[in-house]
Design a protein around this motif. Structure first.
Motif, PDB file in Angstrom:
ATOM      1  N   GLU A   3       0.843  -1.200   0.000  1.00  0.00           N
ATOM      2  CA  GLU A   3       0.000   0.000   0.000  1.00  0.00           C
ATOM      3  C   GLU A   3       0.875   1.246   0.000  1.00  0.00           C
ATOM      4  OE1 GLU A   3      -3.237   2.054   3.072  1.00  0.00           O
ATOM      5  OE2 GLU A   3      -2.375   0.103   3.537  1.00  0.00           O
ATOM      6  N   VAL A   4       0.459   2.261  -0.746  1.00  0.00           N
ATOM      7  CA  VAL A   4       1.135   3.560  -0.731  1.00  0.00           C
ATOM      8  C   VAL A   4       0.483   4.406   0.353  1.00  0.00           C
ATOM      9  CG1 VAL A   4       1.682   5.636  -2.063  1.00  0.00           C
ATOM     10  CG2 VAL A   4       1.609   3.422  -3.198  1.00  0.00           C
ATOM     11  N   LEU A   5       1.295   5.101   1.133  1.00  0.00           N
ATOM     12  CA  LEU A   5       0.785   5.962   2.196  1.00  0.00           C
ATOM     13  C   LEU A   5       0.902   7.420   1.769  1.00  0.00           C
ATOM     14  CD1 LEU A   5       2.529   4.173   5.199  1.00  0.00           C
ATOM     15  CD2 LEU A   5       0.207   3.813   4.330  1.00  0.00           C
ATOM     16  N   TYR A   6      -0.150   8.195   2.055  1.00  0.00           N
ATOM     17  CA  TYR A   6      -0.222   9.608   1.666  1.00  0.00           C
ATOM     18  C   TYR A   6      -0.427  10.462   2.904  1.00  0.00           C
ATOM     19  CZ  TYR A   6      -1.339   7.415  -2.835  1.00  0.00           C
ATOM     20  OH  TYR A   6      -1.317   6.634  -3.956  1.00  0.00           O
ATOM     21  N   ASN A   7       0.036  11.721   2.845  1.00  0.00           N
ATOM     22  CA  ASN A   7      -0.262  12.663   3.929  1.00  0.00           C
ATOM     23  C   ASN A   7      -1.593  13.349   3.624  1.00  0.00           C
ATOM     24  OD1 ASN A   7       0.299  14.658   2.024  1.00  0.00           O
ATOM     25  ND2 ASN A   7       2.220  15.298   2.982  1.00  0.00           N
ATOM     26  N   ASP A   8      -1.981  14.306   4.452  1.00  0.00           N
ATOM     27  CA  ASP A   8      -3.275  14.982   4.295  1.00  0.00           C
ATOM     28  C   ASP A   8      -3.374  15.773   2.994  1.00  0.00           C
ATOM     29  OD1 ASP A   8      -4.128  13.958   6.720  1.00  0.00           O
ATOM     30  OD2 ASP A   8      -3.482  15.729   7.858  1.00  0.00           O
ATOM     31  N   GLU A   9      -2.226  16.220   2.453  1.00  0.00           N
ATOM     32  CA  GLU A   9      -2.229  16.966   1.203  1.00  0.00           C
ATOM     33  C   GLU A   9      -2.213  16.050  -0.017  1.00  0.00           C
ATOM     34  OE1 GLU A   9       0.318  17.921   3.646  1.00  0.00           O
ATOM     35  OE2 GLU A   9      -1.292  19.156   4.470  1.00  0.00           O
ATOM     36  N   GLY A  10      -2.108  14.748   0.191  1.00  0.00           N
ATOM     37  CA  GLY A  10      -2.103  13.798  -0.921  1.00  0.00           C
ATOM     38  C   GLY A  10      -0.719  13.440  -1.441  1.00  0.00           C
ATOM     39  N   ILE A  35       7.895   5.109   6.608  1.00  0.00           N
ATOM     40  CA  ILE A  35       7.745   6.519   6.243  1.00  0.00           C
ATOM     41  C   ILE A  35       9.127   7.073   5.920  1.00  0.00           C
ATOM     42  CG2 ILE A  35       6.873   8.770   6.987  1.00  0.00           C
ATOM     43  CD1 ILE A  35       4.706   6.619   6.941  1.00  0.00           C
ATOM     44  N   GLY A  36       9.226   7.872   4.864  1.00  0.00           N
ATOM     45  CA  GLY A  36      10.519   8.430   4.498  1.00  0.00           C
ATOM     46  C   GLY A  36      10.399   9.838   3.959  1.00  0.00           C
ATOM     47  N   LYS A  37      11.503  10.565   4.053  1.00  0.00           N
ATOM     48  CA  LYS A  37      11.563  11.903   3.473  1.00  0.00           C
ATOM     49  C   LYS A  37      11.449  11.809   1.955  1.00  0.00           C
ATOM     50  CE  LYS A  37      14.415  16.057   3.556  1.00  0.00           C
ATOM     51  NZ  LYS A  37      15.655  16.661   4.071  1.00  0.00           N
ATOM     52  N   TYR A  38      12.100  10.774   1.395  1.00  0.00           N
ATOM     53  CA  TYR A  38      12.012  10.485  -0.032  1.00  0.00           C
ATOM     54  C   TYR A  38      11.505   9.066  -0.174  1.00  0.00           C
ATOM     55  CZ  TYR A  38      15.095  14.507  -0.335  1.00  0.00           C
ATOM     56  OH  TYR A  38      15.636  15.753  -0.218  1.00  0.00           O
ATOM     57  N   VAL A  39      10.612   8.842  -1.115  1.00  0.00           N
ATOM     58  CA  VAL A  39      10.070   7.500  -1.357  1.00  0.00           C
ATOM     59  C   VAL A  39      10.340   7.152  -2.811  1.00  0.00           C
ATOM     60  CG1 VAL A  39       8.003   6.058  -1.349  1.00  0.00           C
ATOM     61  CG2 VAL A  39       8.271   7.857   0.363  1.00  0.00           C
ATOM     62  N   VAL A  87       2.899  11.484  -1.381  1.00  0.00           N
ATOM     63  CA  VAL A  87       3.368  10.168  -0.957  1.00  0.00           C
ATOM     64  C   VAL A  87       4.378  10.346   0.172  1.00  0.00           C
ATOM     65  CG1 VAL A  87       4.602   8.083  -1.672  1.00  0.00           C
ATOM     66  CG2 VAL A  87       3.013   9.187  -3.255  1.00  0.00           C
ATOM     67  N   ILE A  88       4.156   9.626   1.274  1.00  0.00           N
ATOM     68  CA  ILE A  88       5.068   9.727   2.421  1.00  0.00           C
ATOM     69  C   ILE A  88       5.704   8.380   2.781  1.00  0.00           C
ATOM     70  CG2 ILE A  88       3.943  11.747   3.419  1.00  0.00           C
ATOM     71  CD1 ILE A  88       2.566   9.787   5.410  1.00  0.00           C
ATOM     72  N   GLY A  89       5.248   7.303   2.156  1.00  0.00           N
ATOM     73  CA  GLY A  89       5.821   5.999   2.488  1.00  0.00           C
ATOM     74  C   GLY A  89       5.000   4.868   1.910  1.00  0.00           C
ATOM     75  N   VAL A  90       5.308   3.672   2.396  1.00  0.00           N
ATOM     76  CA  VAL A  90       4.584   2.466   1.986  1.00  0.00           C
ATOM     77  C   VAL A  90       4.300   1.630   3.221  1.00  0.00           C
ATOM     78  CG1 VAL A  90       5.578   2.363  -0.337  1.00  0.00           C
ATOM     79  CG2 VAL A  90       6.706   1.159   1.534  1.00  0.00           C
ATOM     80  N   ALA A  91       3.322   0.747   3.099  1.00  0.00           N
ATOM     81  CA  ALA A  91       3.019  -0.224   4.147  1.00  0.00           C
ATOM     82  C   ALA A  91       3.310  -1.610   3.600  1.00  0.00           C
ATOM     83  CB  ALA A  91       1.554  -0.117   4.570  1.00  0.00           C
ATOM     84  N   THR A  92       3.913  -2.446   4.433  1.00  0.00           N
ATOM     85  CA  THR A  92       4.177  -3.828   4.030  1.00  0.00           C
ATOM     86  C   THR A  92       2.987  -4.691   4.406  1.00  0.00           C
ATOM     87  OG1 THR A  92       5.212  -4.456   6.122  1.00  0.00           O
ATOM     88  CG2 THR A  92       6.650  -3.517   4.426  1.00  0.00           C
TER      89      THR A  92
END
Length: 129
Positions: A48-55, A84-88, A57-62
């Motif tokens: 799964e791709v994880l998003y912040n409130d602004e949409g 979660i990462g600064k760069y994905v 990409v902030i990370g992934v879920a395993t």
């Protein structure tokens, strides 16, 4: 039976080149990357791709590991993690499911040529004219 090199075509001459194990090269590179502070999680598929409130990409879920065939947690069950990462960087190979989701969500294929896929090892040969 070993053939003399004189009988081999020039493009078959690998004298002076190295033959290596790709697995060993990857392990060697991983060690150097981890020494620089890179976190590597082999064996965990991102589901799964994880998003912040602004949409953004902030990370992934395993995915969960150790799930039995009936879908119930087994004795080796481990809950998936949020990474979660600064760069994905999404690098899941050709036709990856998360990449497809990102291409659709951010319209990354708009005004672009269709993707080209290739499977196998690529070589560059210099052949005499």
């Amino acid at each position: 039976i070993r053939l003399p090199n004189a009988l081999m075509p020039p493009l078959m001459n690998n004298h002076g080149n190295y033959i290596v194990s790709l697995g060993n090269v990857c392990r060697w590179l991983a060690g150097h990357a981890e020494a620089l502070g890179v976190e590597i999680y082999p064996g965990f598929a991102a589901t799964e791709v994880l998003y912040n409130d602004e949409g953004a990409v902030i990370g992934v879920a395993t995915g969960d590991m150790g799930v039995e065939r009936n879908g119930e947690p087994g004795p080796n069950f481990t809950r998936g993690m949020e990474l979660i990462g600064k760069y994905v960087l999404i690098g899941e190979g050709v036709r990856g499911s998360l990449a497809k989701q990102l291409i659709a969500k951010f319209d990354l294929s708009k005004d672009r040529e269709p993707q080209k896929f290739g499977i196998g090892i690529k070589e560059l040969w210099q052949v005499k004219p």
